[in-house]
Design an enzyme around this catalytic site. Sequence first.
Site, mmCIF file in Angstrom:
data_model
loop_
_atom_site.group_PDB
_atom_site.id
_atom_site.type_symbol
_atom_site.label_atom_id
_atom_site.label_comp_id
_atom_site.label_asym_id
_atom_site.label_seq_id
_atom_site.Cartn_x
_atom_site.Cartn_y
_atom_site.Cartn_z
ATOM 1 C CG HIS A 268 -5.601 -2.859 0.858
ATOM 2 N ND1 HIS A 268 -5.262 -2.357 -0.382
ATOM 3 C CD2 HIS A 268 -4.861 -2.153 1.761
ATOM 4 C CE1 HIS A 268 -4.381 -1.377 -0.236
ATOM 5 N NE2 HIS A 268 -4.115 -1.235 1.046
ATOM 6 C CB SER B 109 -0.956 -0.058 1.200
ATOM 7 O OG SER B 109 -2.054 0.801 1.019
ATOM 8 C CG ASP C 53 -7.414 -3.576 -2.571
ATOM 9 O OD1 ASP C 53 -8.046 -2.753 -1.894
ATOM 10 O OD2 ASP C 53 -6.171 -3.611 -2.612
#
Length: 245
Positions: free
Chosen positions: A227, A74, A199
């Site tokens: 995610h 991320s 996600d």
Amino acid sequence: MQSEIVLLHGWGMNKEVWQLIEAALNDALGKPVKALNLPGFGGEPMPVDTYSLDVIVESLSNRIQPNSIVIGWSLGGLVATKLATLYPEKVASLVLVSSNAQFCEDEEWPGIKAQVLEQFKVQLAKDSRKTIERFLAIQAMGSEHAKADIKQLKELLFLASEPHDTALSAGLDILQSVDLRPDFANLKCPVYGIFGRLDSLVPQSVAAELSRINPQFSYEILPKASHAPFISHRDDFISYLKSVL
């Protein structure tokens, strides 16, 4: 000196999030594994300079050996991409986990809706812990075992000191404003990605777009992951890394 596997966490989290796969990665790839806290997260001191992506990268660079395999999840993927751009000798291979070169969507690029990030900024000013917990819930949304994933993420999160408010706020600014597409397109090292089809923060279409701007990029989309695929689908995650690294 043997090259290392360096793990960089996402927004609101800390290096403890990697606990569940560190040993398995070491076994699978036969290299030492080192998870790092971004500045202001997990008890890591805040930088002296204004908190920015370049400052984060500079603060981490002297803790990373040359020719490392850098895995960024991320927000950590943005950090890893910038590290490979500014310090190419440090990064032998780059792996993006549920990450993007530009997180905020626009007419030409898939990502998070701008108003979602704005809402997080407003909530963050009122209650940072509740905002992080809500962010964790969104990260797990769609996963086939979302409740267990959220519970696991929360437990890992609270193993370390709470993040610094300035780091949280500046981290959202980075997600909202940074565009590393030119940097990503010009990466010289091998670069891989692993994504979750479910996600809601990094749409699966991001993978094909990244591949379009950097044809060297290869990736895997896990059909039932969201995610945090390294938590929800740990074996699949490690198998993929083993196959490419």
